[in-house]
Enzyme design. Structure first.
Site, mmCIF file in Angstrom:
data_model
loop_
_atom_site.group_PDB
_atom_site.id
_atom_site.type_symbol
_atom_site.label_atom_id
_atom_site.label_comp_id
_atom_site.label_asym_id
_atom_site.label_seq_id
_atom_site.Cartn_x
_atom_site.Cartn_y
_atom_site.Cartn_z
ATOM 1 N N HIS A 24 0.793 -1.227 0.000
ATOM 2 C CA HIS A 24 0.000 0.000 0.000
ATOM 3 C C HIS A 24 0.835 1.292 0.000
ATOM 4 O O HIS A 24 0.700 2.172 0.829
ATOM 5 C CB HIS A 24 -1.109 0.018 1.072
ATOM 6 C CG HIS A 24 -0.684 -0.255 2.483
ATOM 7 N ND1 HIS A 24 0.186 0.543 3.163
ATOM 8 C CD2 HIS A 24 -1.049 -1.225 3.345
ATOM 9 C CE1 HIS A 24 0.346 0.080 4.375
ATOM 10 N NE2 HIS A 24 -0.378 -0.991 4.517
ATOM 11 N N HIS A 78 -3.187 -8.429 15.955
ATOM 12 C CA HIS A 78 -3.399 -7.295 15.044
ATOM 13 C C HIS A 78 -4.306 -7.761 13.901
ATOM 14 O O HIS A 78 -4.063 -8.802 13.300
ATOM 15 C CB HIS A 78 -2.034 -6.828 14.520
ATOM 16 C CG HIS A 78 -2.096 -5.636 13.619
ATOM 17 N ND1 HIS A 78 -3.114 -4.714 13.665
ATOM 18 C CD2 HIS A 78 -1.248 -5.203 12.659
ATOM 19 C CE1 HIS A 78 -2.884 -3.783 12.761
ATOM 20 N NE2 HIS A 78 -1.770 -4.056 12.137
ATOM 21 N N GLU A 80 -5.040 -6.177 11.000
ATOM 22 C CA GLU A 80 -4.750 -5.775 9.617
ATOM 23 C C GLU A 80 -4.631 -7.038 8.752
ATOM 24 O O GLU A 80 -4.129 -8.069 9.193
ATOM 25 C CB GLU A 80 -3.454 -4.951 9.555
ATOM 26 C CG GLU A 80 -3.323 -4.207 8.239
ATOM 27 C CD GLU A 80 -2.218 -3.147 8.262
ATOM 28 O OE1 GLU A 80 -1.443 -3.105 9.226
ATOM 29 O OE2 GLU A 80 -2.160 -2.366 7.299
ATOM 30 N N ASP A 82 -2.871 -8.333 6.469
ATOM 31 C CA ASP A 82 -1.663 -9.134 6.226
ATOM 32 C C ASP A 82 -1.431 -10.129 7.363
ATOM 33 O O ASP A 82 -0.604 -11.034 7.244
ATOM 34 C CB ASP A 82 -0.431 -8.252 5.990
ATOM 35 C CG ASP A 82 -0.272 -7.144 6.994
ATOM 36 O OD1 ASP A 82 -1.278 -6.693 7.571
ATOM 37 O OD2 ASP A 82 0.870 -6.707 7.214
ATOM 38 N N HIS A 145 0.266 -0.065 15.336
ATOM 39 C CA HIS A 145 -0.075 1.194 14.699
ATOM 40 C C HIS A 145 -1.556 1.273 14.323
ATOM 41 O O HIS A 145 -1.953 2.163 13.559
ATOM 42 C CB HIS A 145 0.792 1.395 13.443
ATOM 43 C CG HIS A 145 0.553 0.327 12.399
ATOM 44 N ND1 HIS A 145 0.136 0.638 11.132
ATOM 45 C CD2 HIS A 145 0.615 -1.006 12.450
ATOM 46 C CE1 HIS A 145 -0.017 -0.483 10.435
ATOM 47 N NE2 HIS A 145 0.273 -1.483 11.212
ATOM 48 N N TYR A 192 11.054 0.703 7.864
ATOM 49 C CA TYR A 192 9.766 0.281 8.423
ATOM 50 C C TYR A 192 9.278 1.309 9.449
ATOM 51 O O TYR A 192 8.120 1.733 9.443
ATOM 52 C CB TYR A 192 9.943 -1.094 9.081
ATOM 53 C CG TYR A 192 8.646 -1.752 9.450
ATOM 54 C CD1 TYR A 192 8.011 -2.617 8.563
ATOM 55 C CD2 TYR A 192 8.032 -1.504 10.673
ATOM 56 C CE1 TYR A 192 6.822 -3.217 8.890
ATOM 57 C CE2 TYR A 192 6.845 -2.098 11.009
ATOM 58 C CZ TYR A 192 6.237 -2.960 10.114
ATOM 59 O OH TYR A 192 5.048 -3.544 10.441
ATOM 60 N N HIS A 225 6.662 -9.165 10.982
ATOM 61 C CA HIS A 225 7.302 -9.107 9.657
ATOM 62 C C HIS A 225 8.810 -9.212 9.846
ATOM 63 O O HIS A 225 9.368 -8.565 10.738
ATOM 64 C CB HIS A 225 7.048 -7.767 8.957
ATOM 65 C CG HIS A 225 5.622 -7.520 8.568
ATOM 66 N ND1 HIS A 225 4.990 -8.196 7.547
ATOM 67 C CD2 HIS A 225 4.711 -6.644 9.054
ATOM 68 C CE1 HIS A 225 3.753 -7.745 7.431
ATOM 69 N NE2 HIS A 225 3.551 -6.815 8.335
#
Lengths: 397, 52
Positions: A24, A78, A80, A82, A145, A192, A225
């Site tokens: 993104h 989390h 999100e 991914d 985040h 990152y 990640h």
């Protein structure tokens, strides 16, 4: 597809995405990984899942350790996509007794997947559950985040599963910090931070302080990640502290786009002036450098100098996009100045200066505008601008 | 004066401190914040706040 044991009975069961190049808007030139962790205990527990197309990588890796249907608990640190993209299929497959998440995580899971029937169980900040031999303590990390973000700390093993914090987008066959080149690892970690976490720096500072206050010993930091920090978890904690303070280092970045190379000539002259003062400088042409790589340089630099020619009474579109992206990430404590060539009206310098003021940069000069094509003499103003920026950088340290 | 908490990110607006970075002087009550004011941490609007 062997699972990787990161501590006794704690396994990495994630997936490596060698092909992703755009996350993104973040340029992932070297791919990424989606990490998930499986803990074998009386209650077999999976921490996070992976991006949807990688579901089989996850399940295959789990299969090498245990039949997925034997998993008792799922922890969603989390939401999100991914990390949760395949959570529905995984839940249908493993039928967990409980799915642990934060209060905001429960809302986010329902808003994403609309499955009120899942056995969601909200854990409070500091709450603990027992897996048998092990205790898991949850740390709410709201807005690090996303509103739902949390960490899971395996108390007896001293392992911090840190969700998106401390991660890097980097596809590798190695899993640990001691297996790769440290400086490349830190570059990916800095990129990152600059592109994902920079705007939450005040919260990072608070989080690091509260982790220190709690006095929790950390042997391993396992992010969602990239590489796992086992040799030097302190290195990334120290770096986050430094990046969150946003003090910058005594160096500068000249960021520009140019129409017919006039602004480019000015960029080089400005950089010469900065160098004349002994301050290291990096020149970044927005046609050659991706905005997310520019942000990595912005993270550590004290001064930013922006250059754009004027197009249709405004900025060149790459510069307009760069500034919009940068504003969202809220870099702080920077010195700045602007320059640009123009044909008849010449609004670009004013617009870049306004953007710097909105970001509360200290603008050290009203900026330099040159009509059409610069001459050797008019470029002196750019060198002088660079010197002024260089002196301001030195005075700040 | 009441403190108000952002339901999205947990930021607490303390009228005694105001929001100097957002141009709000110390001593400003939550009700007196301009309609366009947003949470300095996550950008949520005023109606996302819950007051004590």
């Amino acid at each position: 597809m062997q699972p990787v044991e990161i501590k006794k009975d704690i396994f990495w069961v994630g997936a490596v995405d060698w092909n992703i190049r755009d996350f993104h808007g973040y340029s992932t030139w070297k791919g990424s990984t989606y990490n998930a962790y499986l803990v074998m205990d009386e209650k077999i527990t999976l921490f996070d899942t992976v991006r949807a197309p990688f579901k089989n990588d996850l399940l295959h890796r789990i299969h090498n350790i245990v039949d997925p249907s034997k998993i008792d608990y799922l922890v969603v640190n989390h939401v999100e996509m991914d990390h949760s993209g395949c959570v529905g299929e995984v839940i249908d497959r493993i039928r967990p007794e409980k799915v642990f998440c934060s209060a905001m995580g429960k809302k986010a899971l329902i808003d994403h997947y609309h499955r009120e029937d899942w056995p969601l169980e909200v854990v409070p900040n500091g709450g603990e559950i027992s897996l048998g031999a092990r205790t898991v303590r949850f740390l709410e990390t709201r807005m690090l985040h996303w509103p739902d973000s949390m960490f899971s700390y395996l108390v007896e093993d001293r392992v911090l599963i840190s969700s998106d914090a401390f991660g890097q987008h980097w596809a590798t066959s190695q899993r640990f910090d001691d297996e790769v080149d440290t400086s490349e690892l830190m570059d990916h970690a800095a990129k990152y931070y600059a592109n994902i976490l920079l705007l939450y720096s005040p919260l990072v500072t608070k989080l690091l302080a509260s982790v220190q206050e709690m006095g929790i010993p950390i042997d391993v930091i396992a992010p969602d990640h990239g590489l796992i920090w086992r040799r030097e978890p302190g290195r990334i904690l120290e770096a986050y502290g430094r990046w969150a303070r946003q003090e910058g280092e005594p160096r500068a970045v000249v960021i520009y786009d140019t129409m017919w190379h006039s602004t480019e000539k000015m960029a080089k002259a400005v950089a010469d002036g900065i160098q004349d003062e002994g301050v290291p400088v990096r020149i970044m042409n927005l046609r050659a450098c991706h905005r997310s790589d520019v942000m990595t340089e912005v993270l550590g630099a004290k001064a930013l100098v922006f250059g754009s020619s004027t197009l249709n009474n405004g900025l060149l579109p790459r510069m307009a996009g760069m500034l919009a992206y940068m504003k969202g990430l809220r870099p702080a404590n920077k010195l700045g100045a602007a320059f640009g060539s123009y044909g008849w009206s010449g609004e670009a310098v004013k617009l870049m200066t306004q953007a710097m003021e909105e970001m509360k940069f200290q603008v050290v000069d009203p900026g330099v505008r040159i009509k059409y094509v610069p001459t050797h003499d008019s470029l002196r103003d750019c060198v002088e601008l660079g010197r002024k920026v260089g002196r301001s950088v030195k005075e700040a340290f | 004066m009441k403190k108000c908490t952002c339901s999205v990110c947990g930021y607490v607006y303390d009228p005694a401190e105001g929001d100097p970075a957002g141009g709000v002087a110390p001593g400003t009550a939550f009700e007196d914040l301009p309609d366009g004011w947003t949470c300095p941490v996550c950008g949520a609007a005023k109606d996302a706040f819950e007051c004590e």
